[in-house]
Design an enzyme around this catalytic site. Structure first.
Site, PDB file in Angstrom:
ATOM      1  N   TYR A  74       0.862  -1.178   0.000  1.00 49.26           N
ATOM      2  CA  TYR A  74       0.000   0.000   0.000  1.00 49.26           C
ATOM      3  C   TYR A  74       0.895   1.223   0.000  1.00 49.26           C
ATOM      4  CZ  TYR A  74      -3.313   3.553   1.531  1.00 49.26           C
ATOM      5  OH  TYR A  74      -4.085   4.692   1.605  1.00 49.26           O
ATOM      6  N   GLU A 113      -3.461   7.559  -4.134  1.00 52.73           N
ATOM      7  CA  GLU A 113      -3.394   6.296  -3.389  1.00 52.73           C
ATOM      8  C   GLU A 113      -3.244   5.138  -4.369  1.00 52.73           C
ATOM      9  OE1 GLU A 113      -7.021   4.299  -1.876  1.00 52.73           O
ATOM     10  OE2 GLU A 113      -6.148   4.633   0.098  1.00 52.73           O
TER      11      GLU A 113
END
Ligand code: GDP
Ligand code: MN
Length: 385
Positions: free
Chosen positions: A107, A193
């Site tokens: 992530y 993101e």
């Protein structure tokens, strides 16, 4: 403002970041034709402004053009409910992406931190669909680094160690972070993101991407504003934009019509503190004339949950008697049948209240803020206090 995954990935590709080969399709037929270009099959992904698609059936692995057609037909034109959006979001397009053999899911994100007023990089070795659970149960696996001026070599080294990256991956991560930061500053983006940031054949690849922009800065970036998919915006919020109202739909039953953002927030607070639920945040701004109030009432009537309306206006330069006249006319024009509580304070407030009281309409005019809030709550609950 949000972008779709395919748009975000195109931007990332332009920044030198690896993305899987992709084709966007707006109909099942278009999707089937595009599938011919993916001999080894592909993944069909619903394009909506929400995450959590994988768990909601919005990410489908396909092995043939016929599979792709079926997946696209089951997604396009429907609403997809995710754990991030209970009402569901309209799917206007699907993305075909090449199948990846994913070795690891990381992530990585860069966001504006509105508390510390700088950028924060967020990373985790446990990326993928369970990232929210990781944040809850294993918060030490979520790394946050604030970047006050520029990205430093020790930031990269620290992240590379925590994510157990190879030297080649470390260099790729540096490109992702430095180019993302640069892009965000230049374009007033508030979030980039990448989840998952996949390891494929030893390389870092953005397998999913999200970019969000600051709405208040969009006037500086018309080319970005053009990318917006209006099918993703709540119809009432779309209507509010057309009238020039600052409006955010909420899920309560007491509609608020207020001038000034501060008073609008105070109005929502007081309703909540007495046990009521606001149906919206609405700031009608200056110039509370007949046309604006009429348009605002029409908007409120479009929300079927609304049980009562609280008009809370401070007359500064705008005078209460003129505002009251606007409210009376708007009530008549829209044949308003929802209980209406009006609080007028400021310039010519007594004249304003007299107009409301003499209008012959069922308008409850109350001077005191607390009493007005309690009354509008009781109206929403089916009574009059
Ligand atoms: P989200 O659930 O809305 O965040 O959608 P994602 O694009 O992140 O996809 C959800 C999950 O599907 C990812 O975490 C991956 O595990 C998986 N996935 C997506 N694309 C591929 C792919 O091309 N190959 C493989 N093996 N998995 C994929
Ligand atoms: Mn994702």
């Amino acid at each position: 403002m949000k972008l779709h995954e395919y748009q975000a990935k195109e931007i990332l590709q332009g920044l030198g970041i690896n993305i899987p080969r992709q084709t966007v399709a707006f109909s099942p037929e278009e999707a089937r034709a595009a599938a011919e270009g993916y001999a080894d099959g592909c993944v069909v992904k619903a394009q909506i402004h929400s995450g959590g698609r994988g768990k909601a059936g919005g990410v489908v692995v396909c092995n043939s053009p016929e599979d792709v057609y079926k997946a696209a037909a089951s997604l396009i034109g429907r609403r997809l409910v995710t754990n991030q959006n209970q009402e569901g979001m309209f799917v206007s397009a699907v993305l075909l992406t090449e199948k990846l053999s994913i070795e690891r899911e990381l992530y990585l994100a860069v966001a504006v931190d509105t508390k510390s007023l700088d950028y924060v990089m967020i990373a985790s070795p446990c990326g993928g669909m369970e990232i929210e659970e990781v944040a809850d149960s294993n918060p030490d696996q979520i790394i946050q680094i604030h970047v006050s001026d520029s990205l430093k070599a020790y930031h990269i080294q620290y992240l590379a160690d925590r994510l157990a990256l190879t030297p080649a991956q470390k260099a790729q991560m540096q490109t992702i972070l430095s180019s993302s930061l640069h892009y965000m500053k230049k374009n007033d983006a508030s979030l980039i993101e990448i989840n998952p940031l996949a390891v494929v054949g030893g390389d870092l690849v953005a397998a999913d991407a999200k970019i969000t922009f600051d709405d208040n800065a969009l006037y500086r970036h018309p080319e970005i504003k053009e990318l917006e998919d209006l099918s993703q915006i709540d119809p009432l919020e779309k209507q509010a934009r057309g009238i020039g109202l600052a409006y955010v739909k909420l899920d309560g039953d007491i509609a608020c019509l207020v001038n000034g953002a501060g008073l609008a927030m105070a109005t929502m607070d007081i309703i909540k503190s007495y046990g009521g639920k606001p149906a919206d945040f609405m700031d009608v701004g200056g110039g509370v004339g007949v046309e604006k109030v009429t348009a605002a009432f029409e908007l409120i009537m479009g929300d079927s949950k609304v049980r009562s309306i609280f008009v809370n206006i401070f007359g500064g330069i705008a005078q209460c008697d003129i505002i009251a006249e606007g409210i009376v006319q708007a009530t008549k024009k829209t044949s308003l049948s929802i209980p209406l509580v009006v609080r007028l304070r400021g310039t010519h407030e007594e004249e304003g209240r007299a107009i409301l009281n003499n209008s012959g309409l069922d308008i409850i005019s109350i001077e005191d803020f607390t009493e007005a809030a309690k009354t509008v709550i009781s109206c929403a609950n089916g009574g009059r206090s």
